[in-house]
Design a protein around this motif. Sequence first.
Motif, PDB file in Angstrom:
ATOM      1  N   LEU A  18       0.836  -1.199   0.000  1.00  0.00           N
ATOM      2  CA  LEU A  18       0.000   0.000   0.000  1.00  0.00           C
ATOM      3  C   LEU A  18       0.871   1.249   0.000  1.00  0.00           C
ATOM      4  CD1 LEU A  18      -2.511  -1.319   2.641  1.00  0.00           C
ATOM      5  CD2 LEU A  18      -2.949  -1.055   0.192  1.00  0.00           C
ATOM      6  N   LYS A  19       0.353   2.320  -0.563  1.00  0.00           N
ATOM      7  CA  LYS A  19       1.098   3.573  -0.636  1.00  0.00           C
ATOM      8  C   LYS A  19       1.235   4.196   0.747  1.00  0.00           C
ATOM      9  CE  LYS A  19      -0.337   4.769  -5.302  1.00  0.00           C
ATOM     10  NZ  LYS A  19      -1.098   5.720  -6.118  1.00  0.00           N
ATOM     11  N   VAL A  20       2.391   4.799   0.964  1.00  0.00           N
ATOM     12  CA  VAL A  20       2.641   5.545   2.194  1.00  0.00           C
ATOM     13  C   VAL A  20       2.717   7.012   1.790  1.00  0.00           C
ATOM     14  CG1 VAL A  20       4.198   5.900   4.135  1.00  0.00           C
ATOM     15  CG2 VAL A  20       3.868   3.592   3.209  1.00  0.00           C
ATOM     16  N   THR A  21       1.596   7.704   1.928  1.00  0.00           N
ATOM     17  CA  THR A  21       1.503   9.104   1.527  1.00  0.00           C
ATOM     18  C   THR A  21       1.680  10.005   2.754  1.00  0.00           C
ATOM     19  OG1 THR A  21      -0.884   9.192   1.883  1.00  0.00           O
ATOM     20  CG2 THR A  21      -0.117   8.482  -0.320  1.00  0.00           C
ATOM     21  N   PRO A  22       2.022  11.267   2.528  1.00  0.00           N
ATOM     22  CA  PRO A  22       2.127  12.202   3.656  1.00  0.00           C
ATOM     23  C   PRO A  22       0.817  12.301   4.443  1.00  0.00           C
ATOM     24  CG  PRO A  22       3.121  13.165   1.705  1.00  0.00           C
ATOM     25  CD  PRO A  22       2.443  11.898   1.261  1.00  0.00           C
ATOM     26  N   GLN A  23      -0.323  12.214   3.738  1.00  0.00           N
ATOM     27  CA  GLN A  23      -1.609  12.287   4.413  1.00  0.00           C
ATOM     28  C   GLN A  23      -1.831  11.064   5.309  1.00  0.00           C
ATOM     29  OE1 GLN A  23      -1.065  12.718   1.154  1.00  0.00           O
ATOM     30  NE2 GLN A  23      -1.891  14.723   0.601  1.00  0.00           N
ATOM     31  N   ILE A  25       0.512   9.259   6.666  1.00  0.00           N
ATOM     32  CA  ILE A  25       1.427   9.410   7.795  1.00  0.00           C
ATOM     33  C   ILE A  25       0.851  10.388   8.818  1.00  0.00           C
ATOM     34  CG2 ILE A  25       3.715  10.244   8.485  1.00  0.00           C
ATOM     35  CD1 ILE A  25       4.750   9.099   5.793  1.00  0.00           C
ATOM     36  N   ALA A  26       0.223  11.469   8.347  1.00  0.00           N
ATOM     37  CA  ALA A  26      -0.383  12.443   9.262  1.00  0.00           C
ATOM     38  C   ALA A  26      -1.501  11.804  10.080  1.00  0.00           C
ATOM     39  CB  ALA A  26      -0.903  13.645   8.478  1.00  0.00           C
ATOM     40  N   VAL A  27      -2.316  10.959   9.457  1.00  0.00           N
ATOM     41  CA  VAL A  27      -3.375  10.260  10.182  1.00  0.00           C
ATOM     42  C   VAL A  27      -2.755   9.305  11.198  1.00  0.00           C
ATOM     43  CG1 VAL A  27      -5.285   8.599   9.971  1.00  0.00           C
ATOM     44  CG2 VAL A  27      -5.113  10.510   8.357  1.00  0.00           C
ATOM     45  N   LEU A  28      -1.725   8.577  10.794  1.00  0.00           N
ATOM     46  CA  LEU A  28      -1.043   7.664  11.714  1.00  0.00           C
ATOM     47  C   LEU A  28      -0.478   8.413  12.920  1.00  0.00           C
ATOM     48  CD1 LEU A  28       0.911   5.342   9.270  1.00  0.00           C
ATOM     49  CD2 LEU A  28      -1.024   4.720  10.725  1.00  0.00           C
ATOM     50  N   ARG A  29       0.144   9.538  12.664  1.00  0.00           N
ATOM     51  CA  ARG A  29       0.724  10.318  13.769  1.00  0.00           C
ATOM     52  C   ARG A  29      -0.367  10.798  14.720  1.00  0.00           C
ATOM     53  NH1 ARG A  29       5.276  13.049  10.147  1.00  0.00           N
ATOM     54  NH2 ARG A  29       6.864  11.470  10.503  1.00  0.00           N
ATOM     55  N   HIS A  30      -1.513  11.153  14.164  1.00  0.00           N
ATOM     56  CA  HIS A  30      -2.626  11.584  15.022  1.00  0.00           C
ATOM     57  C   HIS A  30      -3.128  10.425  15.883  1.00  0.00           C
ATOM     58  CE1 HIS A  30      -6.008  13.864  16.449  1.00  0.00           C
ATOM     59  NE2 HIS A  30      -6.778  12.833  16.165  1.00  0.00           N
ATOM     60  N   VAL A  47      -5.809  16.813  11.449  1.00  0.00           N
ATOM     61  CA  VAL A  47      -4.840  16.603  10.369  1.00  0.00           C
ATOM     62  C   VAL A  47      -4.867  17.775   9.393  1.00  0.00           C
ATOM     63  CG1 VAL A  47      -4.245  15.089   8.432  1.00  0.00           C
ATOM     64  CG2 VAL A  47      -4.871  14.097  10.638  1.00  0.00           C
ATOM     65  N   ALA A  48      -6.040  18.397   9.222  1.00  0.00           N
ATOM     66  CA  ALA A  48      -6.177  19.528   8.290  1.00  0.00           C
ATOM     67  C   ALA A  48      -5.390  20.756   8.736  1.00  0.00           C
ATOM     68  CB  ALA A  48      -7.647  19.889   8.101  1.00  0.00           C
ATOM     69  N   VAL A  49      -4.990  20.808   9.991  1.00  0.00           N
ATOM     70  CA  VAL A  49      -4.151  21.917  10.463  1.00  0.00           C
ATOM     71  C   VAL A  49      -2.838  21.929   9.681  1.00  0.00           C
ATOM     72  CG1 VAL A  49      -2.842  22.795  12.448  1.00  0.00           C
ATOM     73  CG2 VAL A  49      -5.200  21.981  12.756  1.00  0.00           C
ATOM     74  N   ASP A  50      -2.255  20.736   9.490  1.00  0.00           N
ATOM     75  CA  ASP A  50      -1.000  20.630   8.742  1.00  0.00           C
ATOM     76  C   ASP A  50      -1.204  20.345   7.259  1.00  0.00           C
ATOM     77  OD1 ASP A  50       0.659  21.078  10.988  1.00  0.00           O
ATOM     78  OD2 ASP A  50       0.407  18.990  11.606  1.00  0.00           O
ATOM     79  N   PHE A  51      -2.363  19.760   6.918  1.00  0.00           N
ATOM     80  CA  PHE A  51      -2.687  19.421   5.531  1.00  0.00           C
ATOM     81  C   PHE A  51      -4.057  20.011   5.196  1.00  0.00           C
ATOM     82  CE2 PHE A  51       0.416  16.261   6.707  1.00  0.00           C
ATOM     83  CZ  PHE A  51       1.175  16.121   5.553  1.00  0.00           C
ATOM     84  N   PRO A  52      -4.124  21.320   4.948  1.00  0.00           N
ATOM     85  CA  PRO A  52      -5.423  21.973   4.757  1.00  0.00           C
ATOM     86  C   PRO A  52      -6.234  21.432   3.576  1.00  0.00           C
ATOM     87  CG  PRO A  52      -3.620  23.581   4.672  1.00  0.00           C
ATOM     88  CD  PRO A  52      -3.005  22.242   4.892  1.00  0.00           C
TER      89      PRO A  52
END
Length: 141
Positions: A18-23, A25-30, A47-52
């Motif tokens: 599966l793809k590892v996208t920045p989005q 990763i942001a969900v995983l970090r959350h 997550v939208a704070v960093d990825f609007p």
Amino acid sequence: MKNGYTERIIGRLRQEGLKVTPQRIAVLRHMDGNTAHPSVEQIHRQVAVDFPTISLATVYNTLDTLERIGEVQAITIDPARKHYDPETRLHHHLMCTECRKIADVFADYSSVLRVPEELSAQFRVQEASVCFRGICRDCAQ
């Protein structure tokens, strides 16, 4: 958690092809160490704070993928919305009926809860989930 959760799940996504996208990763970090059992909308807002430009659909799809590979657990204790839990060990939940806060309950009720004999002959139980509802201390005051 905060003990390599994000890195472990990134490895698992790659292992699954599966793809590892920045989005993602942001969900995983959350979700890493998150014991609040957030809903999709709550995760999206954070997550939208960093990825609007992240869409709600991307968050849904990421959580669906993580649920499919067994790395998050969808909890339907709240009739208004699904919540997500990065803790995948077998456990139960307690939800405040006022503020909707959800807590983990790590107790084994298997010796108390029994499937009626007429049904146990028809089903092989693989897991059980108990949902307690009540009012938390903050809301009771």
